[in-house]
Design a protein around this motif. Structure first.
Motif, PDB file in Angstrom:
ATOM      1  N   PHE A  13      58.416  46.520  96.679  1.00 63.87           N
ATOM      2  CA  PHE A  13      57.101  45.480  96.403  1.00 63.87           C
ATOM      3  C   PHE A  13      56.029  45.734  97.354  1.00 63.87           C
ATOM      4  N   GLY A  14      54.826  45.895  96.868  1.00 65.46           N
ATOM      5  CA  GLY A  14      53.683  46.088  97.806  1.00 65.46           C
ATOM      6  C   GLY A  14      53.517  44.922  98.965  1.00 65.46           C
ATOM      7  N   ASP A  15      53.149  45.339 100.142  1.00 56.01           N
ATOM      8  CA  ASP A  15      52.880  44.236 100.888  1.00 56.01           C
ATOM      9  C   ASP A  15      51.921  43.192 100.358  1.00 56.01           C
ATOM     10  N   ALA A  16      51.032  43.587  99.586  1.00 58.67           N
ATOM     11  CA  ALA A  16      50.208  42.356  98.912  1.00 58.67           C
ATOM     12  C   ALA A  16      50.543  41.822  97.552  1.00 58.67           C
ATOM     13  N   ARG A  17      51.753  42.264  97.191  1.00 61.08           N
ATOM     14  CA  ARG A  17      52.294  41.857  95.941  1.00 61.08           C
ATOM     15  C   ARG A  17      51.490  42.105  94.642  1.00 61.08           C
ATOM     16  N   LYS A  18      50.982  43.302  94.553  1.00 60.29           N
ATOM     17  CA  LYS A  18      50.203  43.791  93.761  1.00 60.29           C
ATOM     18  C   LYS A  18      50.970  45.077  93.070  1.00 60.29           C
ATOM     19  N   ASP A  19      51.698  45.651  93.694  1.00 55.83           N
ATOM     20  CA  ASP A  19      52.324  46.933  93.232  1.00 55.83           C
ATOM     21  C   ASP A  19      53.521  47.195  93.407  1.00 55.83           C
ATOM     22  N   SER A  20      54.269  47.909  92.812  1.00 55.58           N
ATOM     23  CA  SER A  20      55.537  48.305  93.153  1.00 55.58           C
ATOM     24  C   SER A  20      55.992  49.659  92.736  1.00 55.58           C
ATOM     25  N   SER A  21      57.230  50.271  93.367  1.00 49.32           N
ATOM     26  CA  SER A  21      57.574  51.518  92.885  1.00 49.32           C
ATOM     27  C   SER A  21      59.116  51.427  92.656  1.00 49.32           C
ATOM     28  N   LEU A  22      59.639  52.470  91.909  1.00 49.46           N
ATOM     29  CA  LEU A  22      60.986  52.673  91.725  1.00 49.46           C
ATOM     30  C   LEU A  22      61.413  54.063  91.949  1.00 49.46           C
ATOM     31  N   HIS A  23      62.200  54.230  92.944  1.00 46.84           N
ATOM     32  CA  HIS A  23      62.422  55.678  93.272  1.00 46.84           C
ATOM     33  C   HIS A  23      64.069  55.819  92.978  1.00 46.84           C
ATOM     34  N   ILE A  24      64.256  57.020  92.359  1.00 37.63           N
ATOM     35  CA  ILE A  24      65.619  57.601  91.906  1.00 37.63           C
ATOM     36  C   ILE A  24      65.999  58.836  92.672  1.00 37.63           C
ATOM     37  N   THR A  25      66.891  58.573  93.360  1.00 41.38           N
ATOM     38  CA  THR A  25      67.615  59.788  94.072  1.00 41.38           C
ATOM     39  C   THR A  25      68.719  60.451  93.272  1.00 41.38           C
ATOM     40  N   ALA A  26      68.478  61.777  93.178  1.00 47.20           N
ATOM     41  CA  ALA A  26      69.491  62.685  92.433  1.00 47.20           C
ATOM     42  C   ALA A  26      69.511  62.147  91.149  1.00 47.20           C
ATOM     43  N   ALA A  27      68.682  62.245  90.327  1.00 49.38           N
ATOM     44  CA  ALA A  27      68.734  61.682  89.013  1.00 49.38           C
ATOM     45  C   ALA A  27      69.789  62.445  88.289  1.00 49.38           C
ATOM     46  N   GLN A  28      70.436  61.491  87.433  1.00 52.05           N
ATOM     47  CA  GLN A  28      71.455  62.069  86.423  1.00 52.05           C
ATOM     48  C   GLN A  28      71.092  61.838  84.936  1.00 52.05           C
ATOM     49  N   PRO A  29      71.590  62.609  84.131  1.00 50.07           N
ATOM     50  CA  PRO A  29      71.343  62.400  82.782  1.00 50.07           C
ATOM     51  C   PRO A  29      71.459  60.909  82.141  1.00 50.07           C
ATOM     52  N   GLY A  30      72.581  60.280  82.568  1.00 49.72           N
ATOM     53  CA  GLY A  30      72.479  58.707  82.294  1.00 49.72           C
ATOM     54  C   GLY A  30      71.352  57.916  82.734  1.00 49.72           C
ATOM     55  N   ASP A  31      70.553  58.556  83.816  1.00 46.67           N
ATOM     56  CA  ASP A  31      69.302  57.581  84.175  1.00 46.67           C
ATOM     57  C   ASP A  31      68.360  57.904  83.111  1.00 46.67           C
ATOM     58  N   THR A  32      68.405  58.548  81.871  1.00 47.03           N
ATOM     59  CA  THR A  32      67.291  58.850  80.891  1.00 47.03           C
ATOM     60  C   THR A  32      67.203  57.526  80.283  1.00 47.03           C
ATOM     61  N   GLY A  33      65.948  57.095  80.029  1.00 45.82           N
ATOM     62  CA  GLY A  33      65.592  55.998  79.414  1.00 45.82           C
ATOM     63  C   GLY A  33      64.027  55.543  79.712  1.00 45.82           C
ATOM     64  N   LEU A  34      63.670  54.552  79.211  1.00 42.73           N
ATOM     65  CA  LEU A  34      62.444  53.652  79.391  1.00 42.73           C
ATOM     66  C   LEU A  34      62.486  52.626  80.403  1.00 42.73           C
ATOM     67  N   TYR A  35      61.782  52.819  81.606  1.00 44.08           N
ATOM     68  CA  TYR A  35      61.593  52.067  82.493  1.00 44.08           C
ATOM     69  C   TYR A  35      60.302  51.278  82.649  1.00 44.08           C
ATOM     70  N   LEU A  36      60.552  49.850  82.382  1.00 43.12           N
ATOM     71  CA  LEU A  36      59.487  48.900  82.455  1.00 43.12           C
ATOM     72  C   LEU A  36      59.312  48.039  83.689  1.00 43.12           C
ATOM     73  N   CYS A  37      57.915  48.001  84.126  1.00 49.13           N
ATOM     74  CA  CYS A  37      57.904  46.851  85.324  1.00 49.13           C
ATOM     75  C   CYS A  37      56.983  45.565  84.670  1.00 49.13           C
ATOM     76  N   ALA A  38      57.414  44.455  84.994  1.00 50.85           N
ATOM     77  CA  ALA A  38      56.862  43.218  84.593  1.00 50.85           C
ATOM     78  C   ALA A  38      56.554  42.174  85.804  1.00 50.85           C
ATOM     79  N   GLY A  39      55.288  41.682  85.530  1.00 47.72           N
ATOM     80  CA  GLY A  39      54.928  40.992  86.850  1.00 47.72           C
ATOM     81  C   GLY A  39      54.894  39.710  86.229  1.00 47.72           C
ATOM     82  N   ALA A  40      55.140  38.720  87.332  1.00 49.90           N
ATOM     83  CA  ALA A  40      55.229  37.172  86.898  1.00 49.90           C
ATOM     84  C   ALA A  40      54.019  36.522  87.913  1.00 49.90           C
ATOM     85  N   ARG A  41      53.170  35.712  87.083  1.00 51.08           N
ATOM     86  CA  ARG A  41      51.968  34.948  87.911  1.00 51.08           C
ATOM     87  C   ARG A  41      52.235  33.627  87.329  1.00 51.08           C
TER      88      ARG A  41
END
Lengths: 113, 110
Positions: free
Chosen positions: B65-93
């Motif tokens: 989560f970014g320091d200013a709580r405006k952004d985020s990242s998802l890092h995947i190491t050594a991706a596998q076929p099972g990681d295939t899919g749709l990744y969604l981020c969702a913010g709460a205010r």
């Protein structure tokens, strides 16, 4: 593991008909939500419900929509007179601490013909 | 209007590669959730980040989560076929709703 359950999984209805989508949230959760996702588009917020009343609703949630918690376990979304553009996946979600940790059901695919 | 922009929109990689998905906004969020969604199913919660600068790990997935709580990242190491899919981020205010991004569709090929 506790989960949010939705019925039916698929509903086909004629334009102008009323539909009721049903949800059983996770039992100790206090906040309940409906979202929808039109095919190929973002998940959109419709309404949130807490302490037996609507907390917030989006502009999508007009007078044709209503929600109800008729008993201690069910949470329903009613669309009074469906339109073609109401066709979408409708997701129910629940949370025990505001928006954090919102858990979603499998969805109801509504098709209006 | 609060918007969450996710990038890239599509990502196709080979098994074993690393990847990062980004979620950016001009708005501050009280928390941010990452979900994974399979076709025809509901979003499945992966993680919630609340504090600016927070880092959470879930096996090969690292969420920040970014320091200013405006952004985020998802890092995947050594991706596998099972990681295939749709990744969604969702913010709460506030406590009443989530604002979803459009998602990153990941394909990991053997």
């Amino acid at each position: 593991e506790p989960e949010v359950t939705q019925t039916p999984s698929h509903q086909v209805t004629q334009m102008g008909q009323e539909v009721i989508l049903r949800c059983v949230p996770i039992s100790n959760h206090l906040y309940f939500y409906w979202y929808r996702q039109i095919l190929g588009q973002k998940v959109e917020f419709l309404v949130s419900f807490y302490n037996n009343e609507i907390s917030e609703k989006s502009e999508i949630f007009d007078d044709q929509f209503s929600v109800e918690r008729p008993d201690g376990s069910n949470f329903t979304l009613k669309i009074r007179s469906t339109k073609l553009e109401d066709s979408a996946m409708y997701f129910c979600a629940s949370s025990d601490a505001g928006v954090a940790e919102a858990f979603f059901g499998q969805g109801t695919r509504l098709t209006v013909v | 209007t609060q918007l969450l922009e996710q990038s890239p929109q599509f990502l196709s990689i080979q098994e074993g590669e690393n990847l990062t998905v980004y979620c950016n906004s001009s708005s501050v969020f009280s928390s941010l959730q990452w979900y994974r969604q399979e076709p025809g199913e509901g979003p499945v919660l992966l993680v919630t980040v609340v504090t600016g600068g927070e880092v959470k790990k879930l096996k090969r997935l690292t969420f920040q989560f970014g320091d200013a709580r405006k952004d985020s990242s998802l890092h995947i190491t050594a991706a596998q076929p099972g990681d295939t899919g749709l990744y969604l981020c969702a913010g709460a205010r506030g406590y009443n709703k989530l604002i979803f991004g459009a998602g990153t569709r990941l394909a990991v090929h053997p």
